[in-house]
Design an enzyme around this catalytic site. Structure first.
Site, PDB file in Angstrom:
ATOM      1  N   ASP A 170      39.958  39.290  38.060  1.00 41.60           N
ATOM      2  CA  ASP A 170      39.430  39.161  36.701  1.00 41.60           C
ATOM      3  C   ASP A 170      40.383  38.306  35.873  1.00 41.60           C
ATOM      4  O   ASP A 170      41.074  37.426  36.421  1.00 41.60           O
ATOM      5  CB  ASP A 170      39.222  40.564  36.097  1.00 41.60           C
ATOM      6  CG  ASP A 170      38.037  40.637  35.159  1.00 41.60           C
ATOM      7  OD1 ASP A 170      38.078  39.979  34.113  1.00 41.60           O
ATOM      8  OD2 ASP A 170      37.084  41.367  35.473  1.00 41.60           O
ATOM      9  N   HIS A 244      38.738  40.667  28.886  1.00 46.23           N
ATOM     10  CA  HIS A 244      37.737  41.068  29.876  1.00 46.23           C
ATOM     11  C   HIS A 244      38.361  41.849  31.034  1.00 46.23           C
ATOM     12  O   HIS A 244      37.847  42.895  31.467  1.00 46.23           O
ATOM     13  CB  HIS A 244      37.029  39.807  30.388  1.00 46.23           C
ATOM     14  CG  HIS A 244      35.851  40.044  31.265  1.00 46.23           C
ATOM     15  ND1 HIS A 244      35.946  40.134  32.636  1.00 46.23           N
ATOM     16  CD2 HIS A 244      34.529  40.179  30.971  1.00 46.23           C
ATOM     17  CE1 HIS A 244      34.740  40.316  33.151  1.00 46.23           C
ATOM     18  NE2 HIS A 244      33.861  40.343  32.157  1.00 46.23           N
ATOM     19  N   SER A 606      29.322  42.896  34.043  1.00 38.46           N
ATOM     20  CA  SER A 606      30.779  43.018  34.217  1.00 38.46           C
ATOM     21  C   SER A 606      31.255  44.433  33.920  1.00 38.46           C
ATOM     22  O   SER A 606      32.209  44.924  34.529  1.00 38.46           O
ATOM     23  CB  SER A 606      31.501  42.053  33.274  1.00 38.46           C
ATOM     24  OG  SER A 606      31.506  40.744  33.765  1.00 38.46           O
TER      25      SER A 606
END
Length: 1608
Positions: A170, A244, A606
């Protein structure tokens, strides 16, 4: 020269671009020959196998990895030496990565030319260009019931996943976040199975890896080479500069009980799914730029080498990777296959491309692909207006202070100055635009426009603006343009609310506008609107089951770059992914709403993916020996497909507003269902698979060779190739079910006990499923631990609509799992007619046709040999019926009927023709045309066969030139185009796709003249051109007669193709042998619709039943061939039993009168106005003209034996001097009705006399006749009422002075005529036209009534404009014209044919019965005011009387085109149903049925009323009759219907059930039982109506018609 120079310049520029692209170096990934670490089993000298040591950092692994690197470098050195001009020095190239563990290869910079050459090197398996990938919880642990479930089994959250390592590829991680802190936590011990390192950088200092974070690395070589990477901005370390990565890591494995605080507000305590699991960070995505696939593969490769247990990928490509044979063989998926081989479970996000099909960007069956669900938490907010209205909205904002109301002010009303070119004032982005004194202390109304959606404006800037102005808070409305956008609640530091619904926004603005006072310039001077904000920081929990989020990517899965569907189910499971709280980094800049925050609430697949990764960690902790496939099976097969009430889970779909539509979720939306964490703990049985299974699956990939599979995976393809569907997955997915498929699945018992399972299932629509065994006992060890299950799937119907089913395994110890079935294309095959088979199939048909002809000729030869005379065979019929037409005497016909081999003999009989506003009147432009992309696409792939009088190919209604789109070829149609002098080559132009004529019987009758009736498809009558243009004439063709423009014409299906079968001829009509031959050929040629604006004068004589007459038998077989047949009811109305279309397999059309009129008026000199009709111009100027009666203009002594003077047919009868300049009064007598006199001759007479115009009276004898407006080139009017005619005559006589001899000497009566060429529209509903034939249907020549409803529907058929041929002579009113306005059921029929073409285009798999049902059951029976439709009946005057229409007048009702698009449920019937009907019909024997149709009657005969048609008709109700009907759901969603009814007089009706749910799959059909009991003896026909009303808005109805009723 200038043109040449311009093109040279363009070529030069393009050439330069190509050269630059060919020479620019870019990053490529290269797979090379040789097994990676996790696959290598040994065999090379000195190198021990590493397959079982893949996750152990041993010397053996290091030694083999070093060997692979050396071989890669040797390959590159050799390659670049060959391509380099300097061979003495080491070649120069940049290798970014060596991949060893899960793939053997490297990432290197190459030009496109070098990549092309390298791909041909024998040591190279695959070369793939780099591409980018993109990023694709406080409440969810409790929502998923972890604390009392799986956490409890692992000793609570303190032990939940501690020995499991989750690798997250990620954007990195923020090691300072409390979610990843070990302070205050139970200490983490060492984990010897993991060997990853922890990078150190100034921003990621020593100690960042703390036992919770067990490893952290970054991969940016490809990003750096691309030139977009900035080490300072993006951090060349594992630090998360985006947010994220921290978010996904905290969702999977964040610490338990961490307070979520944003802007000082506490939103609860957060926890990851596996709060004690270890986190290994592999940063390969970067803020603002996303990631590059070489970096991602390097990260995955390293993660597997380091020893992770779970690999979580909240990322994916934008689309299927190009450059690979199959999505399954792209480099990332091959790498992940080898990760699975190393016993690493891989979880990947489905993507955020929903709700559209084929948007999933995670492809392979060895990966768990996760869709996003919406859980039950929301953050509601409210705005209370001063009038107490409460408007809902959203925003994580505090309420306004106190219980007070605050004044509202619109941003536009608060403006000062000239504005700013970058922002509109209503965006509230610049404080300097507004008057602070006006805003201070008020709630300011701003607008959430597209500037916010596309980033030009931000909510943070709104806060800054309002704080600077001293506003009390924000009220944000939405524009209508952005309705449908999703508004997620975001944190706000001051009171605020977003009204997310456009309608509610309008309510607020209307309230504000009404209470705001403005001056003369429109400037607001007083603000009276007030409101208060409730606050949106408190969560609300509804308890609802998960819904599939709107954005969540949908299946079906695709197997290549061309989006061909795979036999794999994707996504696999659904997990919470909407509004998920998670850790955030304060330096994150990608989401401006959370800049500076430590927490963020965001949405995406996600967010769903780490939920599954965390659960997998918990399962892996409990069951360390489970394979990745076993873990996947446990989660997928126990997922929820229904909520706690047993209602199917829902999927969000796009709507026109802010709230998504909901429909039942399918496996393509949610895979196996919504994650049920605790059920996954103990599935009982699983579907296991391993490396060999996945290799065998890859060997079935289209285009993949065994060598490529071996080179990519090290796996060997099996000797006997299998099929993709053989992979032992917990689902069954077929892109195409061709006939029957047999496949198997194997289940393995992982419970400790022996258990007996029972299998139940629901079949997908159009598929029959059988399973063996249906019960089995499975053991707990050894060979008894596994059980093979065989599935047989058979297509029962042809369909391209995906359908779904489910198989459930229920064990007697309480275990229960399920797997979904998904079938897209269904092909029901007896003889497969692929394009490659077409020629062969045509040969087979021709061979059999020749055999039939030979047998027919042998029979005739034998018969006529005994008669000793030659014979004339007119036709051989092969396709619809087996027979012929032959010339016989009556005695010969009788003898032939008894001849061996003859079934029946039918005498020929004549048939007759039974006609620009209607498309708009029927609502086509905004309805069904819009669904087909406008009129330009309305019906293009459908062929309408017109059996009629031919066609005029020169008419603009049928022109192909000048159309917006050219017609392409239509391979399914095989008809020919005849050529004749009057029908030249090119007459068939794509619009007219075929044209033939059939006249053998007409010729044999002696009535046919080839020169007069035309032995070609040319229309010499006009009728055929008229009907063809109504069905499928071009759109927007001007209708011009005598220079007057009457509007633009369009067919109902303006892009449909026309196939012409001429079997009717001017003045003589047609003969049934020619009509049957035309129908036979039309079906052979491949028409989709057969339109018959024709019929007999009466029921055919000599037949046992109307249903067995030769035409109806032919039409039955046309329907069997899937041709929809529509026929005119006839023009014998308004009398009963006049309908001349008989059979239930034919849609019979009555004629309606629509709302268009062409009124005209005559204004007398005394001011009185008299109404009338005629398509004629007005008298010139504004003045009045003298009138003269025809009888007063006669020359003394003149007469004519054929016509009276009042007919105005002979100019020589009249005194020209008297008539010139006047309006002449003539009389419309019976001479006009029966054709002796014509209006055209009236015009000729008056033009010769110099009259200004004509006023036509009617005499008393012709009252009751219908007067249609006809075109006339001179001012004219017909006074259609006898009373009005007498009123005119009275006025004329009072103003005319006559001498003693009775002759007129002075003409004082004056008048002027209005314009009759302008249409007026009343808006009335259709009425049944006076002439339209009525039911009840008859079943024999004796007019005995049948148990069948006729007509079936009415369509516009009165005064219809249509194409005409100038050479037509049948209608003298339109001689020489290109257009005609005609009436008849002939004109109504092509309306239905055209609509059927549109429905067939939209629903190509609907049967003829389905098309009929859709039209009949949705037809209108009431007008817009709720009043019954009316039927015209004979009156004593010119205007018909009206009475409520019955089913015998209108069938199901008046055609409602757009309602027919979506009936919801239909009444289906097929050939066997019609055979059963014939067998049950009175007067027909089983032998006659067998002889006529070639089919046997069932052993137990039913009743004719059992036929599953959308009506109930009983000729004789004796006591009680029970009647079944079956409805079929054709909607994609289940729907609950309520049945209501109106009983016919003297009949009691009961219906069971009165409510039902029409489902999908096996639940698609529902039987309804009607019990009808006579309550009083009566011979008076009575009618009722049954209505089916669905809760999703569908509504259909069927009529009940009962004739004779007796009590016993």
């Amino acid at each position: 020269m200038l043109q040449l120079a311009r093109w040279w310049f363009v070529f030069l520029v393009l050439g330069t671009v190509v050269v630059l692209a060919w020479t620019r170096r870019e990053v490529y990934m290269v797979l090379v020959v040789g097994e990676p670490v996790v696959v290598y089993k040994g065999g090379l000298p000195g190198l021990t196998g590493t397959a079982e040591l893949a996750v152990n950092a041993t010397d053996l692994v290091h030694k083999y990895a070093t060997y692979l690197t050396r071989k890669q470098d040797e390959l590159l050195d050799n390659f670049f030496k060959k391509s380099s001009s300097n061979s003495s020095s080491r070649p120069s190239y940049t290798k970014l990565y060596s991949y060893h563990h899960i793939v053997n290869g490297f990432a290197v910079e190459l030009t496109a030319e070098e990549a092309d050459l390298l791909a041909k090197d024998p040591g190279v398996v695959q070369v793939q260009k780099s591409y980018r990938v993109q990023k694709a919880t406080v409440h969810t642990p409790y929502y998923l019931q972890l604390p009392q479930g799986i956490w409890a089994q692992e000793g609570g959250y303190l032990g939940a996943g501690e020995n499991i390592v989750i690798g997250l590829v990620d954007t990195g991680i923020d090691p300072t976040h409390l979610s990843f802190s070990t302070m205050g936590q139970k200490p983490y011990g060492p984990l010897t199975s993991y060997h990853g390192k922890c990078e150190v950088a100034p921003e990621f200092p020593l100690g960042s890896c703390n036992g919770k974070i067990i490893g952290a690395q970054h991969f940016a070589a490809a990003a750096s080479k691309d030139g977009v990477f900035n080490a300072t901005l993006y951090f060349a370390s594992p630090l998360d500069g985006d947010g994220h990565g921290s978010h996904t890591a905290s969702t999977a494995a964040g610490n338990h009980g961490v307070p979520v605080i944003v802007n000082g507000v506490f939103y609860g305590n957060a926890s990851g799914m596996a709060p004690r699991a270890r986190i290994a960070v592999y940063k390969a995505l970067y803020r603002l730029i996303g990631g590059f696939i070489p970096d991602v593969i390097a990260a995955c490769d390293q993660a597997v080498a380091d020893g992770v247990d779970i690999l979580s990928l909240s990322l994916g490509p934008n689309s299927p990777p190009g450059g690979s044979i199959s999505t399954f063989l792209n480099i990332l998926d091959v790498a992940l296959l080898n990760a699975v081989k190393a016993n690493v479970l891989v979880v990947q996000a489905a993507g955020n491309g929903g709700p559209y099909d084929q948007t999933v960007t995670s492809f392979s069956p060895w990966i768990i692909t996760v869709g996003a669900g919406v859980d039950d938490r929301s953050y509601p907010n409210t705005l209370t207006l001063g009038n107490t209205t409460v408007l809902p909205g959203t925003l994580l904002a505090p309420p306004t202070k106190g219980p007070f109301l605050y004044n509202l002010i619109s941003a536009n009303d608060a403006m000062q100055g000239q504005g700013n070119p970058l922002y509109t004032p209503s965006d509230c982005q610049l404080a300097s635009l507004f008057n602070k004194l006006l805003v201070q202390g008020k709630l300011m109304i701003c607008t959430y426009s597209f500037n916010f959606i596309f980033g030009g404006a931000s909510m943070q800037q709104v806060v800054s603006t309002l704080e600077a102005l001293g506003a009390a808070g924000l009220v944000m409305v939405v524009e209508s343009d952005v309705a449908g956008s999703k508004f997620d609640p975001i944190p706000f530091t001051m009171p605020g609310i977003v009204i997310i619904d456009a309608m509610n926004s309008e309510v607020l603005l209307d309230y504000y506008s009404r209470l705001t006072t403005r001056d003369a310039n429109g400037i607001a001077v007083q603000f009276g609107a007030q409101a208060k904000i409730g606050g949106g920081q408190i969560a609300n929990y509804s308890g609802q089951a998960q819904q599939v989020a709107l954005f969540s990517s949908r299946g079906p899965d695709i197997k290549d770059f061309n989006f061909n569907q795979a036999d794999i189910l994707k996504p696999n499971v659904l997990a919470p992914g909407y509004l998920i709280w998670g850790a955030w980094t304060p330096i994150g800049i990608d989401n401006p709403n959370y800049i500076g925050q430590r927490w963020a609430m965001i949405s995406g697949t996600s967010m769903a993916t780490p939920h599954v990764a965390g659960l997998a960690a918990l399962l892996k902790e409990k069951y360390p020996l489970w394979s990745p496939a076993a873990l996947a099976s446990a989660m997928v097969t126990t997922a929820d497909v229904q909520d706690s009430r047993g209602v199917p889970l829902q999927a969000q779909e796009v709507s026109g507003g802010s709230t998504p539509l909901l429909q039942n979720a399918t496996p393509f939306d949610m895979g196996g269902g919504a994650l049920n964490v605790n059920a996954a703990l103990n599935p009982g049985i699983i579907f296991d698979a391993g490396e060999a299974d996945y290799v065998a699956f890859l060997c079935t990939a289209e285009g993949a060779t065994p060598q490529q599979v071996f080179a990519s995976t090290g796996g060997v393809c099996p000797t006997v190739p299998g099929r993709p569907i053989d992979l032992n997955m917990p689902s069954i997915t077929l892109a195409s079910l061709n006939g029957t498929q047999i496949l198997s699945r194997t289940v393995t018992n992982i419970a400790n006990n022996v258990e007996r399972y029972t299998i139940t299932w629901t079949s997908p629509a159009d598929v029959a499923v059988t399973i063996t065994p249906v019960t089995f006992t499975i053991g707990s060890s050894g060979q008894l631990q596994s059980q093979q299950i065989t599935f047989t799937l058979q297509a029962t119907g042809a369909s391209t609509l995906s359908s779904f089913g489910q198989v459930t395994f229920a064990g007697d110890l309480g275990h229960q799992i399920h797997i979904p079935i998904s079938i897209t294309n269904k092909i029901r095959t007896l003889l497969l007619m692929h394009d490659c088979d077409r020629a062969n199939t045509k040969n087979l048909v021709h061979k059999y046709k020749t055999h039939l002809t030979k047998k027919q000729d042998e029979l005739l030869d034998s018969f006529f040999f005994m008669k000793r005379r030659p014979y004339t065979k007119l036709y051989s019929y092969h396709h619809l019926i087996n027979g012929f037409a032959v010339d016989l005497t009556a005695a010969e016909a009788e003898a032939l009927a008894d001849f061996p081999g003859v079934i029946s003999v039918h005498k020929s009989y004549r048939v007759e023709k039974s006609t620009v506003h209607t498309p708009a009147y029927l609502g086509l432009p905004n309805g069904i045309w819009a669904k087909l992309g406008g009129f330009q696409g309305a019906g293009e792939n459908i062929v309408i066969g017109i059996v009629d009088t031919g066609i005029d190919p020169t008419h603009p209604s049928f022109a192909a030139r000048g159309q917006s789109k050219a017609y392409g070829p239509l391979r399914k149609y095989l008809g020919k185009c005849e050529v004749a002098p009057e029908f030249p080559r090119g007459s068939c132009n794509g619009k007219i796709i075929g044209a033939q004529h059939f006249a053998a019987a007409a010729i044999q009758s002696g009535a046919f003249s080839a020169s007069y009736q035309f032995a070609s498809p040319l229309d010499g009558d006009g009728h055929g051109s008229h009907t063809a243009s109504i069905a499928a004439g071009n759109h927007g063709v001007p209708v011009i007669l005598d220079g007057a423009f009457y509007g633009n014409a369009s067919g109902i299906a303006p892009r449909a193709r026309l196939a012409i079968y001429k079997a009717l001829y001017r003045q003589i009509g047609g003969f049934i042998p020619d009509v049957v031959a035309a129908c036979d050929q039309a079906v052979v040629d491949g028409v989709d619709i057969l339109s018959l604006s024709l019929g007999p004068n009466s029921p055919p004589n000599g037949e046992p039943s109307t249903f067995l007459n030769i035409l109806d038998l032919a039409l039955l077989n046309a329907v069997k061939a899937n041709v929809f047949v529509v026929q005119a009811a006839g023009n014998g109305g308004p009398y009963l039993k006049t309908v001349t279309s008989f059979s239930p397999w034919v849609v019979t059309v009555g004629a309606g009168v629509d709302d268009r009129l062409y009124p005209n008026e005559l204004t007398l000199g005394n001011g009185v106005t008299i109404p009338g009709v005629t398509l004629a111009p007005p008298t010139p100027g504004l003045g009045v003209y003298d009138m003269i009666l025809a009888d007063d203009a006669v020359v003394t002594g003149k007469s004519n034996p054929l016509f009276t003077p009042a007919d105005c047919q002979v100019p020589s009868l009249f005194n020209k001097v008297l008539v010139r300049g006047k309006l002449m009064i003539c009389t419309y007598s019976f001479n006009f009705v029966f054709g002796g006199a014509s209006m055209q001759t009236v015009v000729t007479t008056l033009q010769a006399l110099g009259a200004v115009g004509v006023v036509m009276m009617v005499d008393s004898d012709s009252s009751g006749q219908q007067y249609s407006p006809i075109p006339l080139p001179i001012p004219a009017i017909v006074l259609v009422s006898y009373a009005n005619s007498q009123a005119l005559l009275h006025y004329y006589n009072t103003q005319t002075i006559k001498g003693t001899n009775g002759k007129a000497s002075r003409f004082g009566a004056q008048a002027k005529i209005g314009n009759g060429q302008i249409a007026k529209y009343s808006g009335q509903a259709q009425q049944v036209a006076l002439f339209s034939s009525r039911g009840p249907d008859v079943m024999d020549f004796n007019f005995d009534v049948a148990d069948v409803l006729k007509p079936n529907v009415i369509a516009p058929g009165s005064l219809i404009w249509g194409a005409w041929t100038p050479i037509a002579i049948d209608s003298p009113n339109f001689l020489g014209q290109r257009w005609a306005m005609m009436s008849g059921t002939s004109m109504a029929t092509p309306h239905v044919a055209g609509l059927a073409a549109l429905l067939k285009e939209l629903n190509p798999l609907w049967s003829p019965a389905a098309l009929a049902s859709a039209m009949v059951t949705t037809a209108d029976v009431k007008d817009r005011f709720g009043q019954p439709l009316q039927a015209q009946q004979v009156s004593a005057g010119v205007n018909p009387t009206l009475q409520p229409a019955t089913p015998f007048d209108m069938g199901g009702g008046a055609l409602n085109v757009n309602a027919a698009l979506n009936p919801g449920i239909i009444f289906e019937a097929g050939i066997q149903d019609y055979i059963n009907f014939l067998c049950a019909t009175s007067g027909i024997t089983p032998r006659q049925v067998s002889a006529s149709t070639g089919r046997l009657c069932p052993k137990t005969l039913g009743r004719s009323t059992d036929l599953n048609i959308p009506s109930i008709t009983i000729t004789n109700l004796q006591g009680t009759r029970v009647i079944p009907r079956t409805v079929k759901n054709i909607s994609p969603k289940p729907e609950t219907y309520t049945i209501t009814w109106i009983s016919p007089a003297d009949v009691a009706v009961t219906v069971k059930p009165t409510s039902f749910t029409a489902g999908i799959g096996r639940l698609q059909l529902q039987q309804i039982t009607f019990t009808l009991r006579a309550t009083r003896a009566s011979t008076a026909t009575s009618f009722g109506l049954v209505t089916f009303t669905g809760h999703l808005g569908h509504s259909i109805h069927i009529p009940i018609s009962i004739l004779n009723k007796s009590l016993t």
